[in-house]
Design a protein around this motif. Structure first.
Motif, PDB file in Angstrom:
ATOM      1  N   CYS A 115      15.326  17.947  11.650  1.00 27.92           N
ATOM      2  CA  CYS A 115      15.587  18.612  10.366  1.00 27.92           C
ATOM      3  C   CYS A 115      14.489  18.324   9.347  1.00 27.92           C
ATOM      4  O   CYS A 115      14.322  19.079   8.394  1.00 27.92           O
ATOM      5  CB  CYS A 115      16.940  18.167   9.807  1.00 27.92           C
ATOM      6  SG  CYS A 115      18.354  18.590  10.848  1.00 27.92           S
TER       7      CYS A 115
ATOM      8  N   ALA B 245      24.171  24.218  13.238  1.00 25.09           N
ATOM      9  CA  ALA B 245      25.370  24.928  12.779  1.00 25.09           C
ATOM     10  C   ALA B 245      26.283  25.239  13.957  1.00 25.09           C
ATOM     11  O   ALA B 245      25.879  25.840  14.950  1.00 25.09           O
ATOM     12  CB  ALA B 245      24.969  26.218  12.097  1.00 25.09           C
TER      13      ALA B 245
ATOM     14  N   ALA C 102      22.477  15.518   9.842  1.00 28.42           N
ATOM     15  CA  ALA C 102      21.038  15.754   9.986  1.00 28.42           C
ATOM     16  C   ALA C 102      20.460  14.897  11.105  1.00 28.42           C
ATOM     17  O   ALA C 102      20.910  13.771  11.360  1.00 28.42           O
ATOM     18  CB  ALA C 102      20.336  15.448   8.664  1.00 28.42           C
TER      19      ALA C 102
ATOM     20  N   CYS D 126      14.400  21.145   6.331  1.00 24.87           N
ATOM     21  CA  CYS D 126      15.627  21.642   5.714  1.00 24.87           C
ATOM     22  C   CYS D 126      15.832  20.954   4.369  1.00 24.87           C
ATOM     23  O   CYS D 126      15.869  19.717   4.294  1.00 24.87           O
ATOM     24  CB  CYS D 126      16.817  21.382   6.630  1.00 24.87           C
ATOM     25  SG  CYS D 126      18.406  21.860   5.907  1.00 24.87           S
TER      26      CYS D 126
ATOM     27  N   ARG E 139      18.730  18.371   4.128  1.00 24.98           N
ATOM     28  CA  ARG E 139      18.821  17.274   5.103  1.00 24.98           C
ATOM     29  C   ARG E 139      19.045  15.907   4.453  1.00 24.98           C
ATOM     30  O   ARG E 139      19.664  15.026   5.057  1.00 24.98           O
ATOM     31  CB  ARG E 139      17.561  17.235   5.957  1.00 24.98           C
ATOM     32  CG  ARG E 139      16.307  16.815   5.212  1.00 24.98           C
ATOM     33  CD  ARG E 139      15.099  16.704   6.122  1.00 24.98           C
ATOM     34  NE  ARG E 139      13.894  16.371   5.393  1.00 24.98           N
ATOM     35  CZ  ARG E 139      13.563  15.136   5.014  1.00 24.98           C
ATOM     36  NH1 ARG E 139      14.353  14.125   5.329  1.00 24.98           N
ATOM     37  NH2 ARG E 139      12.448  14.900   4.345  1.00 24.98           N
TER      38      ARG E 139
ATOM     39  N   CYS F 222      20.666  26.594   9.660  1.00 27.65           N
ATOM     40  CA  CYS F 222      20.915  25.221  10.118  1.00 27.65           C
ATOM     41  C   CYS F 222      20.734  25.178  11.627  1.00 27.65           C
ATOM     42  O   CYS F 222      21.338  25.984  12.353  1.00 27.65           O
ATOM     43  CB  CYS F 222      22.328  24.771   9.739  1.00 27.65           C
ATOM     44  SG  CYS F 222      22.769  23.116  10.316  1.00 27.65           S
TER      45      CYS F 222
ATOM     46  N   MET G 167      21.672  29.019   2.426  1.00 29.57           N
ATOM     47  CA  MET G 167      22.209  28.195   3.495  1.00 29.57           C
ATOM     48  C   MET G 167      23.067  29.013   4.461  1.00 29.57           C
ATOM     49  O   MET G 167      23.028  28.815   5.665  1.00 29.57           O
ATOM     50  CB  MET G 167      23.052  27.053   2.911  1.00 29.57           C
ATOM     51  CG  MET G 167      22.285  26.092   2.003  1.00 29.57           C
ATOM     52  SD  MET G 167      21.075  25.076   2.871  1.00 29.57           S
ATOM     53  CE  MET G 167      19.539  25.937   2.482  1.00 29.57           C
TER      54      MET G 167
ATOM     55  N   HIS H  19      27.823  26.319   8.036  1.00 35.07           N
ATOM     56  CA  HIS H  19      26.851  25.362   7.499  1.00 35.07           C
ATOM     57  C   HIS H  19      27.581  24.162   6.889  1.00 35.07           C
ATOM     58  O   HIS H  19      28.606  24.324   6.219  1.00 35.07           O
ATOM     59  CB  HIS H  19      25.992  26.041   6.429  1.00 35.07           C
ATOM     60  CG  HIS H  19      24.723  25.296   6.130  1.00 35.07           C
ATOM     61  ND1 HIS H  19      24.694  24.160   5.335  1.00 35.07           N
ATOM     62  CD2 HIS H  19      23.444  25.513   6.529  1.00 35.07           C
ATOM     63  CE1 HIS H  19      23.450  23.730   5.254  1.00 35.07           C
ATOM     64  NE2 HIS H  19      22.664  24.517   5.962  1.00 35.07           N
TER      65      HIS H  19
ATOM     66  N   CYS I  68      22.773  15.734   4.092  1.00 32.82           N
ATOM     67  CA  CYS I  68      23.578  16.289   5.193  1.00 32.82           C
ATOM     68  C   CYS I  68      24.061  15.169   6.119  1.00 32.82           C
ATOM     69  O   CYS I  68      23.255  14.368   6.610  1.00 32.82           O
ATOM     70  CB  CYS I  68      22.748  17.300   5.978  1.00 32.82           C
ATOM     71  SG  CYS I  68      23.658  18.041   7.359  1.00 32.82           S
TER      72      CYS I  68
END
Length: 343
Positions: free
Chosen positions: A314, A336, A310, A301, A304, A333, A247, A261, A307
């Motif tokens: 993603c 990010a 997200a 990802c 996701r 990311c 990550m 991240h 997250c």
């Protein structure tokens, strides 16, 4: 700078260990019967990093993220599925077979101090085994001398030579494991959560011992742990893993001071702090749900599904760790640093 100087300078900058797109996949049954169909468990799924001479690279993440599997694959305890591994510039064979030089120059310290030592062998036999294996021409008296010297270096003594592992505490067993790993003068030591099974006071002693040995012997470490405080105390650079993928990767101070991240931010927020006032004042960042199964990771990802920032993209784009925002930190990311989260 002449040709010889350029070659010497290039050798100094070349990493000891170079890993690119390393994958470790396992075929596992999806049911309880021998004829059940099998699926692919992606324990490590495309990890890239390097370890330079004299540095410690910390590897952190939740349980099940693949960090221990990655460590074991590098020493040949589990087969690599694909990827590129170079040791001191030379390609390393995949699977259980490793480069002969790497077998000697890369050693491992295991998580469980007692379970990693053969209960039928004396401490002298345990520590001497790598030396006898790789240097069979060394005489018995010289082997004992080197073993005694190494035991003293890790805080034990000659009186412990004829004892057995069950006669030692956890911290003492880990010192024996360290002596065994260092007896044949390796260049890289992979530490697979070497202090997680120890008391806090003993953890500090072992971490200090590893740092002292690193300075004395010019060692490099790949330090696997889930305790962010321990990783911060010993590491120069840090890799954050989630569900088999990287990550975030960056210098320790950058990663701890300004994580990019969202997963890294969550991990740091969850870490314990010795300051009660700070602990009460900060807002906890909680992740929804559990980590998905590596048998069926999310598309795009892998983070996701948990997250908080997200977006639809993603689910389709698989972000690769790239340098962002003008720093040396690599972040996997697409958002990010673009969205404030947990500040």
């Amino acid at each position: 700078m002449n040709l010889h100087e350029r070659r010497r300078d290039g050798a100094a900058r070349e990493p000891l260990l170079f890993v690119e797109d390393l994958k470790v996949h396992f075929r596992v049954p999806l049911g309880d019967y021998p004829w059940s169909p099998k699926g692919t468990l992606r324990a490590v799924d495309g990890v890239s990093f390097e370890v330079r001479r004299g540095e410690t690279v910390g590897l952190v993440g939740e349980s099940g993220c693949g960090k221990s599997t990655l460590a074991r694959a590098l020493v040949g305890l589990v087969p690599m599925t694909s990827g590129t591994v170079r040791w001191r510039g030379e390609a390393v064979a995949s699977g259980h077979r490793r480069h002969p030089t790497m077998r000697r120059e890369v050693q491992m310290i295991f998580q469980d101090p007692l379970a990693s030592l053969d209960p039928r062998m004396t401490i002298e036999q345990i520590v001497a085994e790598p030396l006898v294996t790789h240097q069979p021409g060394v005489g018995r008296a010289e082997v004992r001398r080197r073993v005694t010297t190494m035991l003293e270096r890790v805080g034990l003594s000659e009186h412990h030579l004829r004892r057995y592992p069950h006669e030692f505490s956890g911290g003492q067993c880990q010192r024996v494991g360290i002596a065994r790993a260092l007896i044949d003068a390796p260049k890289l030591v992979i530490c697979d959560e070497p202090v997680s099974a120890l008391d806090v006071s003993i953890q500090a002693q072992i971490v200090n011992l590893l740092r002292d040995l690193q300075r004395e012997l010019s060692l490099s470490y790949l330090f696997v742990a889930h305790d962010l405080a321990v990783v911060k105390a010993i590491s120069h650079r840090v890799i954050v893993m989630y569900l088999g993928r990287v990550m975030e990767l960056g210098m320790r101070d950058d990663l701890y001071g300004a994580p990019q991240h969202p997963y890294t931010k969550v991990l740091l927020q969850a870490a314990l702090t010795p300051d009660p006032a700070r602990a009460r004042a900060r807002r906890p960042l909680l992740l929804a749900g559990e980590m998905p199964s590596p048998l069926n990771p999310p598309t795009g990802c892998v983070f996701r599904t948990r997250c908080p920032i997200a977006i639809a993209a993603c689910a389709h784009d698989l972000p690769q760790p790239v340098v962002r925002h003008g720093s040396a930190t690599r972040v996997a990311c697409i958002r990010a640093g673009l969205v404030a989260f947990g500040d």
